[in-house]
Design a protein around this motif. Structure first.
Motif, mmCIF file in Angstrom:
data_model
loop_
_atom_site.group_PDB
_atom_site.id
_atom_site.type_symbol
_atom_site.label_atom_id
_atom_site.label_comp_id
_atom_site.label_asym_id
_atom_site.label_seq_id
_atom_site.Cartn_x
_atom_site.Cartn_y
_atom_site.Cartn_z
ATOM 1 N N GLY A 194 -2.941 13.923 7.347
ATOM 2 C CA GLY A 194 -3.375 14.437 8.660
ATOM 3 C C GLY A 194 -3.649 13.330 9.649
ATOM 4 N N GLN A 195 -3.763 12.128 9.166
ATOM 5 C CA GLN A 195 -3.970 10.968 10.050
ATOM 6 C C GLN A 195 -3.196 9.783 9.458
ATOM 7 N N LEU A 196 -1.909 10.057 9.236
ATOM 8 C CA LEU A 196 -1.100 9.113 8.462
ATOM 9 C C LEU A 196 -0.960 7.754 9.137
ATOM 10 N N ALA A 197 -0.687 7.754 10.429
ATOM 11 C CA ALA A 197 -0.456 6.463 11.099
ATOM 12 C C ALA A 197 -1.712 5.596 11.039
ATOM 13 N N ALA A 238 0.854 -1.192 0.000
ATOM 14 C CA ALA A 238 0.000 0.000 0.000
ATOM 15 C C ALA A 238 0.887 1.238 0.000
ATOM 16 N N SER A 239 0.758 2.050 -1.038
ATOM 17 C CA SER A 239 1.518 3.303 -1.086
ATOM 18 C C SER A 239 0.780 4.358 -0.272
ATOM 19 N N ILE A 240 1.464 4.864 0.769
ATOM 20 C CA ILE A 240 0.815 5.839 1.650
ATOM 21 C C ILE A 240 0.764 7.232 1.023
ATOM 22 N N PRO A 273 12.596 11.960 5.728
ATOM 23 C CA PRO A 273 12.849 10.951 6.758
ATOM 24 C C PRO A 273 11.991 11.127 8.019
ATOM 25 N N ALA A 274 11.648 12.354 8.373
ATOM 26 C CA ALA A 274 10.859 12.561 9.603
ATOM 27 C C ALA A 274 9.491 11.888 9.502
ATOM 28 N N ILE A 275 8.919 11.906 8.318
ATOM 29 C CA ILE A 275 7.610 11.253 8.135
ATOM 30 C C ILE A 275 7.772 9.737 8.219
ATOM 31 N N CYS A 276 8.827 9.262 7.582
ATOM 32 C CA CYS A 276 9.102 7.820 7.625
ATOM 33 C C CYS A 276 9.315 7.375 9.080
ATOM 34 N N GLU A 277 10.064 8.172 9.820
ATOM 35 C CA GLU A 277 10.337 7.849 11.234
ATOM 36 C C GLU A 277 9.038 7.827 12.039
ATOM 37 N N ALA A 278 8.133 8.739 11.734
ATOM 38 C CA ALA A 278 6.864 8.791 12.474
ATOM 39 C C ALA A 278 6.018 7.554 12.175
ATOM 40 N N VAL A 279 6.006 7.153 10.911
ATOM 41 C CA VAL A 279 5.242 5.939 10.552
ATOM 42 C C VAL A 279 5.859 4.736 11.273
ATOM 43 N N HIS A 280 7.175 4.660 11.254
ATOM 44 C CA HIS A 280 7.864 3.535 11.904
ATOM 45 C C HIS A 280 7.602 3.529 13.413
#
Ligand code: DX5
Ligand code: ZN
Length: 233
Positions: free
Chosen positions: A33-36, A25-27, A67-74
């Motif tokens: 606004g509610q990514l996670a 799934a490509s995010i 990277p900050a978004i990637c880190e937040a998802v992780h």
């Protein structure tokens, strides 16, 4: 209940067992606004992994995530496999930041990589698997020499930069050529315009990792969409 994946979570370090099909799934089409929770929603609907599209406004005419978004998802979904697709002109500069941000897999584009073997070594040294991508206009021969070193080969089925574009059917010939050249165990991904109505062409061409953004996030029933993209066993 959604269909479960063969490997949970999957890894491109393991050769593909015959018949395995993964849906990524490509995010890019998630609600940022509610990514996670939107990322979790795709996994709950049966996606095997999350595809994270990184755009630099130079290699492609758009900007997306860093990277900050990637880190937040992780951080919110530590168990999710993160497949980071670097649509950037200088991928070497971003390998370490994304590996540190939790990426499990890093794909770079053949159009901007001069030393593919060196790139694979760097990616593996960071603890990630490595992918090599080609754009629709790039000949498949660009993959033949260097492809053996990589864990995954990505055939773009749209011109990268935006979700929601139309699937370019003619690139299926390149996917078929890669499957014939590299054999049954290689991971071959297609990305762009893949949805319930086009996934069969991708699968028949030999794709076993199907990326989809708008067809999952725009679906009334994402579970059904993912199941149709994966196809029958
Ligand atoms: C395109 C991206 C794709 C995109 C796919 O540049 O690399 O991953 O998110 O979007 P859809 O599935 O909507 O074509
Ligand atoms: Zn992508």
């Amino acid at each position: 209940m959604a269909e479960t994946s063969v490997l949970t979570p999957p890894s491109f370090a393991v050769p593909a067992a015959p018949g395995t099909r993964l849906v990524a799934a490509s995010i890019l089409s998630a609600d940022f606004g509610q990514l996670a929770s939107d990322a979790q929603r795709a996994l709950d609907a049966g996606a095997d992994l999350l595809h994270v599209d990184i755009m630099d406004g130079h290699f492609v005419p758009n900007l997306s995530m860093g990277p900050a978004i990637c880190e937040a998802v992780h951080r919110h979904l530590p168990e999710a496999m993160l497949d980071v697709h670097l649509m950037v002109s200088d991928p070497a500069a971003y390998l370490e930041p994304f590996a540190k941000a939790g990426a499990n897999h890093l794909t770079v584009h053949a159009e901007v990589v001069d030393q593919p073997a060196d790139m694979v070594g760097r990616i593996h040294a960071l603890g990630c698997t490595a992918g090599l991508a080609i754009n629709p206009d790039t000949p498949v021969e660009a993959m033949f020499e260097a492809g053996e070193e990589f864990d995954l080969l990505l055939v773009m089925s749209v011109h990268p930069g935006f979700s929601g574009q139309r699937f370019i059917e003619s690139v299926c010939e390149k996917t078929h050529a890669l499957r014939t050249h590299f054999g049954s165990e290689v991971w071959i991904q297609m990305d762009g315009g893949v949805g319930p109505s086009t996934a069969a062409q991708a699968r028949e061409a030999g794709c076993n990792v199907l990326v989809s953004a708008s067809a999952i996030y725009g679906a009334d029933d994402p579970e059904a969409a993912i199941s149709q993209i994966r196809g029958a066993g």
